[in-house]
Design a protein around this motif. Structure first.
Motif, PDB file in Angstrom:
ATOM      1  N   ILE A  12      10.246   7.304   3.412  1.00 60.59           N
ATOM      2  CA  ILE A  12      10.247   7.840   2.239  1.00 60.59           C
ATOM      3  C   ILE A  12       8.779   7.875   1.647  1.00 60.59           C
ATOM      4  CG2 ILE A  12      12.570   6.957   1.901  1.00 60.59           C
ATOM      5  CD1 ILE A  12      11.316   4.734  -0.047  1.00 60.59           C
ATOM      6  N   CYS A  13       7.934   6.950   2.352  1.00 66.90           N
ATOM      7  CA  CYS A  13       6.306   6.776   1.951  1.00 66.90           C
ATOM      8  C   CYS A  13       5.567   6.207   2.923  1.00 66.90           C
ATOM      9  CB  CYS A  13       6.393   6.017   0.519  1.00 66.90           C
ATOM     10  SG  CYS A  13       7.091   4.230   0.618  1.00 66.90           S
ATOM     11  N   PRO A  14       5.531   6.914   4.088  1.00 63.96           N
ATOM     12  CA  PRO A  14       4.575   6.641   4.941  1.00 63.96           C
ATOM     13  C   PRO A  14       3.468   6.362   4.974  1.00 63.96           C
ATOM     14  CG  PRO A  14       5.295   9.044   5.341  1.00 63.96           C
ATOM     15  CD  PRO A  14       6.024   8.502   3.993  1.00 63.96           C
ATOM     16  N   ASP A  15       2.560   6.849   3.987  1.00 65.74           N
ATOM     17  CA  ASP A  15       1.217   6.468   3.777  1.00 65.74           C
ATOM     18  C   ASP A  15       0.926   5.736   2.753  1.00 65.74           C
ATOM     19  OD1 ASP A  15       2.347   8.498   1.946  1.00 65.74           O
ATOM     20  OD2 ASP A  15       0.502   9.883   2.108  1.00 65.74           O
ATOM     21  N   LYS A  16       1.883   4.933   2.236  1.00 65.80           N
ATOM     22  CA  LYS A  16       1.816   3.837   1.255  1.00 65.80           C
ATOM     23  C   LYS A  16       1.452   2.599   1.870  1.00 65.80           C
ATOM     24  CE  LYS A  16       3.834   4.870  -3.472  1.00 65.80           C
ATOM     25  NZ  LYS A  16       5.008   4.774  -4.185  1.00 65.80           N
ATOM     26  N   LEU A  17       1.392   1.599   0.945  1.00 68.40           N
ATOM     27  CA  LEU A  17       1.251   0.197   1.566  1.00 68.40           C
ATOM     28  C   LEU A  17       2.516  -0.004   2.409  1.00 68.40           C
ATOM     29  CD1 LEU A  17      -0.044  -1.414  -1.788  1.00 68.40           C
ATOM     30  CD2 LEU A  17      -1.269  -0.564   0.082  1.00 68.40           C
ATOM     31  N   THR A  18       2.339  -0.873   3.080  1.00 70.69           N
ATOM     32  CA  THR A  18       3.648  -1.663   4.068  1.00 70.69           C
ATOM     33  C   THR A  18       3.934  -2.635   3.284  1.00 70.69           C
ATOM     34  OG1 THR A  18       2.172  -3.277   5.311  1.00 70.69           O
ATOM     35  CG2 THR A  18       2.102  -0.962   6.171  1.00 70.69           C
ATOM     36  N   THR A  19       5.226  -3.013   3.592  1.00 70.63           N
ATOM     37  CA  THR A  19       5.639  -4.175   2.802  1.00 70.63           C
ATOM     38  C   THR A  19       4.799  -5.644   2.819  1.00 70.63           C
ATOM     39  OG1 THR A  19       7.976  -3.622   3.435  1.00 70.63           O
ATOM     40  CG2 THR A  19       7.411  -5.925   2.978  1.00 70.63           C
ATOM     41  N   GLU A  20       4.168  -5.984   4.165  1.00 68.52           N
ATOM     42  CA  GLU A  20       3.322  -6.853   4.006  1.00 68.52           C
ATOM     43  C   GLU A  20       2.103  -6.718   2.972  1.00 68.52           C
ATOM     44  OE1 GLU A  20       0.889  -9.597   7.234  1.00 68.52           O
ATOM     45  OE2 GLU A  20       2.038  -7.819   7.866  1.00 68.52           O
ATOM     46  N   GLU A  21       1.337  -5.445   3.211  1.00 66.95           N
ATOM     47  CA  GLU A  21       0.254  -5.207   2.289  1.00 66.95           C
ATOM     48  C   GLU A  21       0.694  -5.221   0.682  1.00 66.95           C
ATOM     49  OE1 GLU A  21      -1.799  -2.034   5.414  1.00 66.95           O
ATOM     50  OE2 GLU A  21      -0.429  -1.384   3.975  1.00 66.95           O
ATOM     51  N   TRP A  22       1.819  -4.973   0.274  1.00 68.81           N
ATOM     52  CA  TRP A  22       2.491  -4.678  -1.088  1.00 68.81           C
ATOM     53  C   TRP A  22       2.446  -6.221  -1.426  1.00 68.81           C
ATOM     54  CZ3 TRP A  22       6.059  -6.776  -4.485  1.00 68.81           C
ATOM     55  CH2 TRP A  22       6.163  -6.310  -5.536  1.00 68.81           C
ATOM     56  N   LEU A  23       3.047  -6.931  -0.751  1.00 65.47           N
ATOM     57  CA  LEU A  23       3.203  -8.561  -0.951  1.00 65.47           C
ATOM     58  C   LEU A  23       1.843  -9.085  -1.078  1.00 65.47           C
ATOM     59  CD1 LEU A  23       6.485  -9.387   1.100  1.00 65.47           C
ATOM     60  CD2 LEU A  23       6.317  -9.317  -1.141  1.00 65.47           C
ATOM     61  N   ASP A  24       1.130  -8.878  -0.341  1.00 66.18           N
ATOM     62  CA  ASP A  24      -0.257  -9.406  -0.135  1.00 66.18           C
ATOM     63  C   ASP A  24      -1.022  -8.986  -1.286  1.00 66.18           C
ATOM     64  OD1 ASP A  24      -2.489 -10.943   0.919  1.00 66.18           O
ATOM     65  OD2 ASP A  24      -3.463  -8.858   0.850  1.00 66.18           O
ATOM     66  N   VAL A  25      -1.021  -7.833  -1.845  1.00 66.22           N
ATOM     67  CA  VAL A  25      -1.515  -7.699  -3.204  1.00 66.22           C
ATOM     68  C   VAL A  25      -1.163  -8.205  -4.355  1.00 66.22           C
ATOM     69  CG1 VAL A  25      -2.068  -5.523  -4.751  1.00 66.22           C
ATOM     70  CG2 VAL A  25      -2.597  -5.116  -2.430  1.00 66.22           C
ATOM     71  N   VAL A  26       0.090  -8.257  -4.427  1.00 68.06           N
ATOM     72  CA  VAL A  26       0.816  -8.932  -5.490  1.00 68.06           C
ATOM     73  C   VAL A  26       0.496 -10.548  -5.664  1.00 68.06           C
ATOM     74  CG1 VAL A  26       3.036  -9.325  -6.846  1.00 68.06           C
ATOM     75  CG2 VAL A  26       2.513  -6.979  -5.880  1.00 68.06           C
ATOM     76  N   GLY A  27       0.645 -10.997  -4.444  1.00 67.22           N
ATOM     77  CA  GLY A  27       0.200 -12.246  -4.265  1.00 67.22           C
ATOM     78  C   GLY A  27      -0.830 -12.765  -4.560  1.00 67.22           C
ATOM     79  N   THR A  28      -1.949 -11.804  -4.294  1.00 68.84           N
ATOM     80  CA  THR A  28      -3.142 -12.167  -4.492  1.00 68.84           C
ATOM     81  C   THR A  28      -3.527 -12.042  -6.115  1.00 68.84           C
ATOM     82  OG1 THR A  28      -4.046 -11.420  -2.301  1.00 68.84           O
ATOM     83  CG2 THR A  28      -5.735 -11.317  -4.090  1.00 68.84           C
ATOM     84  N   ALA A  29      -2.930 -11.149  -6.616  1.00 72.51           N
ATOM     85  CA  ALA A  29      -3.063 -10.893  -8.211  1.00 72.51           C
ATOM     86  C   ALA A  29      -2.343 -12.110  -8.936  1.00 72.51           C
ATOM     87  CB  ALA A  29      -2.022  -9.789  -8.711  1.00 72.51           C
ATOM     88  N   HIS A  30      -1.336 -12.841  -8.685  1.00 67.72           N
ATOM     89  CA  HIS A  30      -1.214 -14.132  -8.987  1.00 67.72           C
ATOM     90  C   HIS A  30      -2.081 -15.128  -8.757  1.00 67.72           C
ATOM     91  CE1 HIS A  30       3.419 -12.474  -8.051  1.00 67.72           C
ATOM     92  NE2 HIS A  30       2.728 -11.871  -9.186  1.00 67.72           N
ATOM     93  N   ARG A  31      -2.548 -15.256  -7.723  1.00 69.29           N
ATOM     94  CA  ARG A  31      -3.608 -16.074  -7.346  1.00 69.29           C
ATOM     95  C   ARG A  31      -4.807 -16.096  -8.246  1.00 69.29           C
ATOM     96  NH1 ARG A  31      -1.316 -14.993  -2.337  1.00 69.29           N
ATOM     97  NH2 ARG A  31       0.105 -16.642  -1.646  1.00 69.29           N
TER      98      ARG A  31
END
Length: 775
Positions: A596-615
């Motif tokens: 559905i969105c092959p050129d978007k962030l992967t699952t791991e990349e999305w979780l990494d950005v969000v987790g980094t925002a929290h940190r």
């Protein structure tokens, strides 16, 4: 293996019936997973008797007749469509075409009628009618046309979701003079088995079955079931096996023939469940067994076949269909909620192997399907004008009664105590129906009261979507525009900074405490662009909370500036960013994201950005977009990914289920996805999220834009505690076809909260108290 089969067959024939049925029930229960026997199914259908002529003369049949007794050899296309339209209007999903075997071989009248209309064979006319029914009514054809060749099955694939051919028996004796199949060459067992095998080679989902009491022996009944088992093992194409009892009919040569005894019949039903692979359903016709419906359930069946609200059973016209509500009550009392299915079974719809459904018919199947490949529960879809089927008193639309498995209560207790559920447990919660689903909703609402109290919160905010131009081609998105996607509802635009700042000032003047900034991934945007938007808004409105930039935009900004995501997030924070929307999550499973969105962030990349925002001190929301290509197992994985992230970082403020609004979504317009979640699925997403995220994410928000205010109110009674924002301007759902407007008044939110007996309370973006302006 042969010895094992021989011993099992001997046991099935000799063991006490109670032991055989008990084993069948256990086998059925094992099919249902953690919650045991999950459901009984049936297909709401319309019966189209295309012709009652047949090349065979089975001695028990009243369906087949002669040309002299008919007004015409075949129904005309207009007659076929009239029946189909009546079925569609009554809520049917299947168009069952029933006819005799190749009547043109026997009757000149059939040959002449077909030739006058340009058809050489009956099966050619069947295909033509099925194609028109599919195109004009959307009903899914299921074709019972007798013995067919492999090429015939291949020709039917684009216009028929499934096909049926009863084996009836493997006994050659039944072809002898004086027996039921004498003079019926198409009933030769070898011929029918060859036809069923041809269907397997053609990759056609098939229904077959056995007919009990037509002169076969008990041993031969088991042989027929074993023959079907072996066929399925080779081809994997049997979706159901019907165990049908012969009923003598006046006017036939077998009018006085004895029926099989009830015990003998139930033994074959139970044997079918025991002998056949778990994925093959076992069905018995309820209209022929109205007096022993509970006994059939106890013998291990899991399906009732097709039931029509419009037409009688033309093969057994003397046996009326049971009332569905009565059947529902009988099933519920046995702990088996009655659920509508499609003519093609779920594993052929949702399985990874797409070859079972022809590309021409898959879009029609998907329009009828839910996330499990069963039938949608209503005509409702997210964003439509129609009112949601649920109410604040019955969120699921009905309050089903019946026993609930102890295993479900154990899962609910674990969730209420804050323990992390396993993926299979969350899947089991999503799969519940009937009384079990009601128990899940009630548990979620009780937990909501314990965690969030009796207030319903909201935020006064404004959406500013500064551009809808995007370099990505997400298949679900009707908001973003490129040169290839322009021309749906909106034209490409790119707001200048003064316009963004002006809208922020307007929001503050109207009482907003938050502005939500998101847009497409514009090809000319860099990290500095996002910073300039943020600075412009903060300069115009210093005290306004800026909730902005999806993880995808953050990643884009960091990449264009050549810096780590962490450093870029710190720059945004220092420039005044208050929090991030946890959007662009869609489904946090890469097997779906690649579709559905092959050129978007992967699952791991999305979780990494969000987790980094929290940190770095930036809270985020979290979302899921559901109701398209994914299954309930993906929902479970998504919730667990969010829970694990929250337990690690603690920065998620809320979970927001976002049902797909399908109408203008590119992949729906191409026939590649479902029509968003069903109403039951929308309710269950909020309820299961409340349970699965307990102890991690305490706020469950519902989207009135997707559900409508009535739907949002109903979901407040199913575990949700927050109504989100008033929005003022909402472009993304509107672009997708949602009909619920771009803003809502506080009075409307208050009415929704009070309808569930709760009070409305304004909050800040981060769930703080809103301090009123001094007088």
């Amino acid at each position: 293996m042969q010895d094992e089969t021989r011993h099992l067959k001997a046991w099935l024939l000799a063991a006490p019936l109670e032991e055989v049925t008990a084993l069948a029930r256990a086998r059925r229960a094992a099919r249902g997973g953690a919650l045991g026997p999950a459901r009984m199914t049936y297909s709401p259908k319309v019966f189209i008797p295309l012709t009652r002529l047949c090349a065979d003369v089975c001695h028990y049949c009243t369906f087949a007749t002669t040309p002299s007794r008919l007004e015409a050899p075949y129904l005309t296309l207009d007659q076929v469509l009239e029946i189909a339209r009546a079925g569609a209007a009554a809520g049917c999903r299947e168009a069952l075409f029933t006819l005799g075997d190749a009547p043109e071989r026997r009757y000149a009248a059939a040959r002449d009628w077909l030739a006058e209309r340009g058809f050489a064979r009956t099966i050619d006319y069947v295909r033509h009618c099925a194609e028109r029914v599919l195109a004009e009514t959307g009903l899914l054809p299921h074709i019972n046309a007798g013995v067919l060749e492999e090429d015939d099955y291949r020709a039917l694939r684009p216009v028929s979701a499934s096909v049926g051919l009863m084996l009836e028996s493997t006994s050659e004796r039944l072809l002898d003079k004086g027996m039921c199949h004498h003079g019926s060459p198409d009933k030769a067992p070898a011929l029918r088995l060859a036809s069923l095998a041809a269907a397997g080679r053609a990759r056609v989902p098939m229904t077959s079955g056995v007919l009990i009491g037509i002169g076969e022996t008990a041993d031969e009944r088991m042989d027929a079931l074993l023959a079907l088992r072996d066929l399925h093992r080779e081809h994997g194409h049997l979706q159901e096996v019907i165990v049908q009892n012969f009923c003598p009919k006046p006017g036939t040569k077998m009018a006085r023939a004895p029926e099989a005894g009830e015990g003998d019949f139930l033994r074959v039903v139970a044997a079918a469940r025991i002998l056949l692979p778990d994925e093959v359903s076992v069905q018995a016709p309820p209209n022929l067994n109205d007096e022993r419906l509970v006994e059939l359930i106890d013998a291990g069946i899991d399906d009732w076949g097709g039931i029509s609200p419009v037409t009688l059973d033309h093969v057994n016209p003397e046996a009326p269909w049971p009332e569905v509500e009565r059947l529902r009550a009988i099933c519920a009392a046995q702990g088996l909620p009655l659920v509508e299915r499609l003519t093609v079974y779920p594993r052929f719809v949702t399985g990874a192997d797409r070859s079972w459904l022809d590309p021409a018919i898959r879009p029609f199947v998907l329009r009828h399907a839910d996330a499990e490949g069963l039938a949608r529960d209503s005509r409702w879809s997210p964003g439509v004008v129609d009112a949601a089927p649920g109410t604040v008193h019955a969120p699921l639309g009905r309050r089903d009664k019946g026993p609930v498995a102890a295993s479900l209560h154990r899962i609910l207790d674990r969730a209420a105590s804050g323990k992390t559920l396993g993926e299979d447990e969350i899947v089991a919660l999503f799969a519940t129906r009937g009384a079990a689903a009601q128990a899940v909703v009630e548990a979620a609402n009780a937990l909501r009261a314990e965690v969030s109290g009796d207030t319903v919160t909201y935020v006064v905010n404004r959406n500013i979507n500064y551009t809808n131009i995007c370099t990505h081609t997400c298949s679900f998105c009707a908001f973003s525009k490129t040169s290839s996607k322009a021309g749906f509802r909106d034209k490409p635009y790119n707001l200048d900074l003064s316009e963004v700042a002006g809208r922020a000032r307007e929001a503050v003047a109207r009482g907003a405490t938050e502005v939500c900034l998101q847009g497409g991934i514009h090809p000319s945007y860099t990290g500095e662009t996002y910073l300039s938007i943020l600075r412009e808004v903060k300069e115009a409105c210093p005290d306004l909370h800026v909730h902005a930039f999806s993880p995808l935009e953050v990643s884009q900004g960091a990449r264009t500036l050549g810096m780590p995501v962490r450093d870029y997030l710190a720059m945004l924070r220092d420039a005044g960013l208050g929090s991030l929307p946890g959007t662009a999550a869609e489904i946090l499973c890469d097997d779906i994201r690649t579709q559905i969105c092959p050129d978007k962030l992967t699952t791991e990349e999305w979780l990494d950005v969000v987790g980094t925002a929290h940190r770095v001190g930036l809270p985020t929301t979290s979302t899921i977009m559901f109701g398209h290509l994914e299954g309930i197992e993906h929902w479970a994985r998504h919730l667990l990914a969010l829970r694990n992230l929250q337990l690690d970082t603690g920065g998620i403020t809320e979970f927001v289920p976002l049902p797909l609004v399908h109408m203008e979504a590119p992949f729906y317009r191409r026939g590649q996805c479902r029509k968003g979640p069903t109403w039951r699925e929308a309710v269950m997403m909020h309820a299961v999220a409340r349970l699965a995220l307990n102890g991690a994410i305490n706020s469950i928000q519902c989207s009135w834009v997707k559900l409508g205010m009535g739907g949002a109110a109903a979901v407040l009674a199913a575990g949700a505690n927050d109504l989100g924002g008033v929005l003022m301007d909402e472009s993304i759902s509107r672009a997708a076809g949602a009909a619920h407007g771009q803003g809502v008044t506080i009075a409307e939110l208050r009415e929704a909260a009070e309808s569930v007996g709760r009070t409305l309370k304004q909050r800040t973006t981060l769930y703080g108290e809103v301090v009123p302006e001094p007088a």
